[in-house]
Design an enzyme around this catalytic site. Structure first.
Site, short mmCIF file in Angstrom:
data_model
loop_
_atom_site.label_atom_id
_atom_site.label_comp_id
_atom_site.label_asym_id
_atom_site.label_seq_id
_atom_site.Cartn_x
_atom_site.Cartn_y
_atom_site.Cartn_z
N GLU A 193 116.49 24.24 60.24
CA GLU A 193 115.99 23.41 59.14
C GLU A 193 116.46 21.99 59.43
O GLU A 193 117.62 21.65 59.24
CB GLU A 193 116.54 23.91 57.81
N CYS B 94 116.87 15.74 52.82
CA CYS B 94 116.05 15.93 54.02
C CYS B 94 114.57 15.82 53.74
O CYS B 94 113.78 15.50 54.64
CB CYS B 94 116.38 17.27 54.69
#
Length: 459
Positions: A212, A246
């Protein structure tokens, strides 16, 4: 922690997994309930740790971290029995007199390496999925968020024996030692640079990974967008956690005709949400450390600041900042910003903007503000990205009913809910062939009749 201690942890977990104690679904549910109860007991300490590491307010800590973990725990305890069942599938005619099924099975010994920006949620969400799937886990939180790492260690040590769930704290040396070990699955959340190293080290053992990562997530606005509402939602998504998210909108790409109106709306929203002086707002948070503060400050081209631009090195705060007109040569457009700096670029033709976006590495998130359904369908079909929203930002990751993950340079694999259970599981395909009948046509010597029958069965 010394290398030999890490080796002992991995060895103990391998023996524990081999004992079969993680496999019963009742055991998995009990583990998840243990974890939930411990979080409830330690909520105040978690909030204090998040404030110490990132300046997060009580509301933001619950909304974006603690509450998200509760949601994942609740979802998994309700659904894990269903997900762990064998799934029967259709058997082809050529394999008749058989039962075909898919059996979800845990990988075994898993490594979960988490980042500092959402240190509680991004550690425990994947752990919930790993335990629900029947694995053991070694958890490695970030050294940059030491207060949260300490609370995580306390909670997990209180809940689990180290042969089931172990916590390894420390920095790069511990990371390197962990990656020397042979795990059955590695789940990493962090930067692209470290993600490449994790994947390279995992390849030495042919260990599957979920990565990720991040990237420059665009926020595209066309002429039909509701500008005031869009500004409100963009400001929320961009400056949450001081931009250290993010999936935060990394930059805006808007139709040139609405740029000035949009800038005015964003200015109003920043003042409305954070006050006239965000640097003195106790709920605004701070940058994680001086290194990142200096990096973010260096991305601000003062001549392009149309809102904000002030910094406070003492409190590690950077004011919500908007840069306009921005272009692809600006310092802020050369890397993922990961901070409260928002460049605004413009386009004359939407297709030119989409071509430019597609020419860059695939982003983790993509945001589109439009009232035109045809445009929404076209953009979501032609642009590659991990996930995103139409007429909002960041909320696509706050659901257990959809997987969350990247594509290309922004990551591989997905988790949350069913996708998380599947990420930490190997799905065995099994045919249970009955013994009371054995059709002869697959065996030699072959005959014309058998060939005709095979051709009928396999059409």
């Amino acid at each position: 922690m010394k290398p030999e201690e890490i080796q002992q942890i991995v060895s103990a977990q391998r023996a524990y997994f081999a004992s079969g104690k993680t496999l019963p679904v009742d055991r998995r549910i009990a583990a998840l309930n243990q974890l939930k109860d411990a979080i409830v007991r330690h909520e105040d300490e978690i909030e204090q740790a998040l404030h110490a590491d990132l300046g997060k307010s009580r509301m933001e800590s619950y909304m974006c971290e603690i509450g998200m973990v509760y949601s994942e725990l609740t979802y998994m305890t309700r659904h894990v029995r269903q997900y762990a069942r064998e799934q029967r599938v259709r058997t082809p005619l050529a394999q008749s007199v058989s039962r075909s099924y898919v059996k979800p099975s845990p990988y075994g010994i898993t490594l979960i390496m988490s980042p500092w920006n959402y240190p509680f949620m991004l550690t425990l969400d994947p752990l919930v999925d790993a335990l629900a799937a029947g694995n053991t886990a070694v958890v490695k939180p970030s050294a940059y968020s030491p207060h949260t790492s300490e609370v995580l260690r306390d909670i997990l040590t209180e809940c689990f024996s180290p042969e089931y769930v172990a916590v390894v704290t420390g920095g790069r040396e511990e990371n390197a030692c962990l990656l020397n070990e042979h795990f059955d699955f590695i789940f990493f959340t962090g930067s692209q640079a470290v993600g490449r190293e994790v994947m390279r080290r995992a390849a030495e053992h042919l260990t599957p990974v979920a990565l990720e990562l991040g990237g420059k997530s665009p926020c595209v606005m066309d002429k039909t967008a509701k500008i005031n509402l869009a500004a409100r939602r963009i400001v929320f998504g961009k400056f949450l956690n001081c931009g250290q998210t993010c999936v935060a909108p990394d930059y805006i790409y808007c139709d040139a005709a609405i740029r000035d109106e949009l800038i005015s709306a964003i200015r109003r929203e920043i003042k409305r949400q954070f006050g006239a002086d965000a640097l003195s707002n106790d709920n605004y948070g701070k940058i994680i450390n001086r290194t990142h503060f200096d990096r973010i400050s260096g991305l601000i081209s003062q001549e392009k600041v149309v809102c904000g631009g002030r910094t406070d090195a003492g409190s590690l705060r950077v004011e919500p900042t908007v840069l306009c007109p921005a272009d692809w040569d600006d310092p802020a457009m050369q890397e993922e910003i990961f901070g409260p700096v928002l460049p605004v670029l413009t386009y004359d033709r939407l297709e030119d903007a989409l071509d430019e976006i597609n020419a860059h590495p695939h982003p983790l998130a993509f945001y589109l503000f439009t009232e035109d359904k045809k445009t929404a369908r076209h953009v979501t079909e032609t642009c590659a990205f991990g996930g995103g929203c139409i007429n909002d930002t960041i909320i696509h990751l706050a659901t257990t009913n959809m997987g969350f993950g990247g594509v290309g340079a922004s990551g591989m694999g997905a988790y949350h809910g069913k996708a998380g259970f599947d990420a930490f599981s190997h799905h065995k395909s099994i045919v249970d062939k009955k013994t009371w009948l054995d059709l002869p046509m697959r065996y030699q010597p072959y005959t014309r009749l058998y060939e005709k029958l095979v051709r009928v069965f396999m059409r």
